[in-house]
Design a protein around this motif. Structure first.
Motif, PDB file in Angstrom:
ATOM      1  N   GLY A 164     -48.014  51.041  30.177  1.00 36.89           N
ATOM      2  CA  GLY A 164     -46.783  50.371  29.793  1.00 36.89           C
ATOM      3  C   GLY A 164     -45.952  50.057  31.024  1.00 36.89           C
ATOM      4  N   LYS A 165     -44.708  50.541  31.044  1.00 40.19           N
ATOM      5  CA  LYS A 165     -43.830  50.346  32.203  1.00 40.19           C
ATOM      6  C   LYS A 165     -43.817  51.576  33.117  1.00 40.19           C
ATOM      7  CE  LYS A 165     -40.760  47.091  29.821  1.00 40.19           C
ATOM      8  NZ  LYS A 165     -39.364  46.791  29.401  1.00 40.19           N
ATOM      9  N   SER A 166     -44.736  52.487  32.879  1.00 37.27           N
ATOM     10  CA  SER A 166     -44.778  53.736  33.628  1.00 37.27           C
ATOM     11  C   SER A 166     -46.089  53.854  34.393  1.00 37.27           C
ATOM     12  CB  SER A 166     -44.618  54.935  32.675  1.00 37.27           C
ATOM     13  OG  SER A 166     -43.450  54.808  31.889  1.00 37.27           O
ATOM     14  N   ARG A 167     -46.191  54.920  35.152  1.00 38.75           N
ATOM     15  CA  ARG A 167     -47.410  55.229  35.898  1.00 38.75           C
ATOM     16  C   ARG A 167     -47.587  56.741  35.833  1.00 38.75           C
ATOM     17  NH1 ARG A 167     -50.346  52.414  39.816  1.00 38.75           N
ATOM     18  NH2 ARG A 167     -48.852  50.713  39.642  1.00 38.75           N
TER      19      ARG A 167
ATOM     20  N   TYR B 228     -34.717  65.436  24.529  1.00 37.86           N
ATOM     21  CA  TYR B 228     -35.590  64.359  24.040  1.00 37.86           C
ATOM     22  C   TYR B 228     -37.079  64.643  24.290  1.00 37.86           C
ATOM     23  CZ  TYR B 228     -35.221  62.796  28.954  1.00 37.86           C
ATOM     24  OH  TYR B 228     -35.222  62.731  30.323  1.00 37.86           O
ATOM     25  N   VAL B 229     -37.407  65.680  25.051  1.00 35.12           N
ATOM     26  CA  VAL B 229     -38.815  66.054  25.222  1.00 35.12           C
ATOM     27  C   VAL B 229     -39.299  66.622  23.894  1.00 35.12           C
ATOM     28  CG1 VAL B 229     -40.463  67.525  26.445  1.00 35.12           C
ATOM     29  CG2 VAL B 229     -38.530  66.506  27.690  1.00 35.12           C
ATOM     30  N   PRO B 230     -40.234  65.958  23.226  1.00 39.25           N
ATOM     31  CA  PRO B 230     -40.608  66.373  21.869  1.00 39.25           C
ATOM     32  C   PRO B 230     -41.352  67.706  21.855  1.00 39.25           C
ATOM     33  CG  PRO B 230     -42.032  64.606  22.633  1.00 39.25           C
ATOM     34  CD  PRO B 230     -40.964  64.748  23.674  1.00 39.25           C
ATOM     35  N   ALA B 231     -41.328  68.352  20.718  1.00 39.05           N
ATOM     36  CA  ALA B 231     -42.004  69.639  20.573  1.00 39.05           C
ATOM     37  C   ALA B 231     -43.508  69.508  20.760  1.00 39.05           C
ATOM     38  CB  ALA B 231     -41.688  70.221  19.190  1.00 39.05           C
TER      39      ALA B 231
ATOM     40  N   GLN C 105     -53.111  48.804  20.661  1.00 38.63           N
ATOM     41  CA  GLN C 105     -52.835  47.623  21.484  1.00 38.63           C
ATOM     42  C   GLN C 105     -52.440  48.030  22.907  1.00 38.63           C
ATOM     43  OE1 GLN C 105     -49.366  45.176  20.501  1.00 38.63           O
ATOM     44  NE2 GLN C 105     -50.597  43.355  20.900  1.00 38.63           N
ATOM     45  N   LYS C 106     -51.626  49.049  23.030  1.00 38.98           N
ATOM     46  CA  LYS C 106     -51.196  49.521  24.350  1.00 38.98           C
ATOM     47  C   LYS C 106     -52.383  50.071  25.142  1.00 38.98           C
ATOM     48  CE  LYS C 106     -46.909  51.546  26.018  1.00 38.98           C
ATOM     49  NZ  LYS C 106     -45.682  52.244  25.570  1.00 38.98           N
TER      50      LYS C 106
ATOM     51  N   ARG D  88     -36.014  59.171  34.330  1.00 37.40           N
ATOM     52  CA  ARG D  88     -36.958  58.256  33.684  1.00 37.40           C
ATOM     53  C   ARG D  88     -37.902  58.965  32.717  1.00 37.40           C
ATOM     54  NH1 ARG D  88     -40.673  56.014  36.591  1.00 37.40           N
ATOM     55  NH2 ARG D  88     -40.877  54.300  35.123  1.00 37.40           N
ATOM     56  N   LEU D  89     -37.746  60.257  32.555  1.00 33.25           N
ATOM     57  CA  LEU D  89     -38.732  61.017  31.800  1.00 33.25           C
ATOM     58  C   LEU D  89     -38.858  60.557  30.350  1.00 33.25           C
ATOM     59  CD1 LEU D  89     -40.759  63.322  31.769  1.00 33.25           C
ATOM     60  CD2 LEU D  89     -38.869  64.902  31.283  1.00 33.25           C
ATOM     61  N   GLU D  90     -37.756  60.216  29.719  1.00 36.97           N
ATOM     62  CA  GLU D  90     -37.806  59.825  28.303  1.00 36.97           C
ATOM     63  C   GLU D  90     -38.698  58.606  28.096  1.00 36.97           C
ATOM     64  OE1 GLU D  90     -34.817  59.225  24.490  1.00 36.97           O
ATOM     65  OE2 GLU D  90     -34.004  59.046  26.529  1.00 36.97           O
ATOM     66  N   SER D  91     -38.513  57.567  28.915  1.00 36.16           N
ATOM     67  CA  SER D  91     -39.325  56.358  28.767  1.00 36.16           C
ATOM     68  C   SER D  91     -40.777  56.613  29.188  1.00 36.16           C
ATOM     69  CB  SER D  91     -38.734  55.201  29.587  1.00 36.16           C
ATOM     70  OG  SER D  91     -38.702  55.519  30.968  1.00 36.16           O
ATOM     71  N   GLN D  92     -40.973  57.473  30.186  1.00 34.64           N
ATOM     72  CA  GLN D  92     -42.336  57.801  30.615  1.00 34.64           C
ATOM     73  C   GLN D  92     -43.099  58.497  29.495  1.00 34.64           C
ATOM     74  OE1 GLN D  92     -41.044  59.993  34.102  1.00 34.64           O
ATOM     75  NE2 GLN D  92     -41.984  58.492  35.466  1.00 34.64           N
ATOM     76  N   LEU D  93     -42.474  59.484  28.886  1.00 39.47           N
ATOM     77  CA  LEU D  93     -43.139  60.202  27.801  1.00 39.47           C
ATOM     78  C   LEU D  93     -43.440  59.281  26.629  1.00 39.47           C
ATOM     79  CD1 LEU D  93     -41.243  63.619  27.748  1.00 39.47           C
ATOM     80  CD2 LEU D  93     -43.465  63.099  28.757  1.00 39.47           C
ATOM     81  N   ALA D  94     -42.533  58.364  26.332  1.00 39.54           N
ATOM     82  CA  ALA D  94     -42.763  57.416  25.236  1.00 39.54           C
ATOM     83  C   ALA D  94     -44.023  56.598  25.497  1.00 39.54           C
ATOM     84  CB  ALA D  94     -41.553  56.507  25.069  1.00 39.54           C
TER      85      ALA D  94
END
Length: 268
Positions: free
Chosen positions: A91-94, A148-151, A183-184, A118-124
């Motif tokens: 996605g937009k992460s690495r 926001y780090v999920p269980a 798709q991703k 940036r951790l939230e968007s990276q984890l998503a």
């Protein structure tokens, strides 16, 4: 997080890491270490590269050093069928490092030098593509991860021993995802790789249209299996080269040799 106070050794190790290059000759590296740290040649010893590796690992726990130690302690001992990958774009992460065997896993490193910005968007991004996801952070920060780090996210912590080496603890095991974004996963691959993996014609089609065909022809479970097989096929040679030569390599050079697949004797 706020600016960390650094000791003189930490500052020197950071500067040395930034100036270091795997391709530097021993003579040039010895001169560099001597000039930067104010050491005599006898203080450096027979190998400036060995000295630089030890000094950086002991005094500058950044992403490269944590990643190399995690590879040594956790990933290298895994079975021969496991393939690990450096810096895979998702996605937009690495993702810092990921592995594939029977299932896929992503590992995001957050050292004490990093923020969680940036951790939230990276984890998503990672949860869309990998079956399990882990955060690796220091022993003093692992229980301070944002809400926001999920269980479902696993957690590894690390601590540095007095001799400069690192120990890792699995604080929470990741929960395997039941729904992934097919798709991703496809868009992580090149058009050529999609077509070869799914035996589709590539002429006159965009990557998006080829991916759309796959979504119509195959289930998400089939795409996930094919995606994992693609990653193993694409990066198996790189990983096996690193694994077979790890005893000959310095940790700060792991990623360079992973990508180049050169014989250490040629470089060292």
């Amino acid at each position: 997080m706020g600016k960390l106070l650094q000791s003189e050794d930490q500052r020197d190790a950071k500067l040395l890491f930034e100036a270091y290059s795997t391709t530097l000759s021993e003579t040039r590296l010895k001169s560099l270490v001597s000039d930067m740290l104010g050491l005599g040649l006898e203080d450096i010893g027979d190998s400036a590269r060995s000295f630089a590796n030890r000094f950086i690992l002991a005094n500058y726990p950044n992403e490269t050093t944590i990643k190399a130690n995690f590879i040594n302690k956790v990933l290298l001992p895994l079975s021969e069928t496991t393939v690990s990958i450096f810096e895979l774009p998702i996605g937009k992460s690495r993702v810092d490092i990921c592995k594939v065997n029977g299932h896929s896993a992503a590992y995001e490193i957050k050292t004490d030098l990093d923020s969680f910005y940036r951790l939230e968007s990276q984890l998503a991004d990672y949860f869309d593509v990998f079956e399990t996801v882990y955060v690796i952070t220091s022993e003093k920060r692992w229980d301070e991860l944002p809400d926001y780090v999920p269980a479902e996210c696993g957690i590894y912590s690390y601590r540095q021993r007095k001799d400069g080496t690192y120990a890792f603890s699995c604080r929470r095991k990741a929960t395997k995802a039941t729904k992934l974004d097919a798709q991703k996963q496809l868009l992580t691959m090149s058009k050529k790789d999609i077509c070869e993996t799914f035996d589709l014609p590539s002429s006159g089609q965009s990557k998006g249209s080829v991916a759309e065909q796959c979504l119509q022809l195959y289930s998400s479970q089939q795409i996930n299996r094919a995606f994992k097989n693609y990653l193993k096929r694409r990066y198996r040679s790189n990983w096996h080269h690193l694994k077979q030569n790890s005893a000959l390599l310095y940790e700060i050079d792991y990623e360079w040799f992973y990508r180049s697949e050169l014989d250490p004797e040629i470089v060292y």
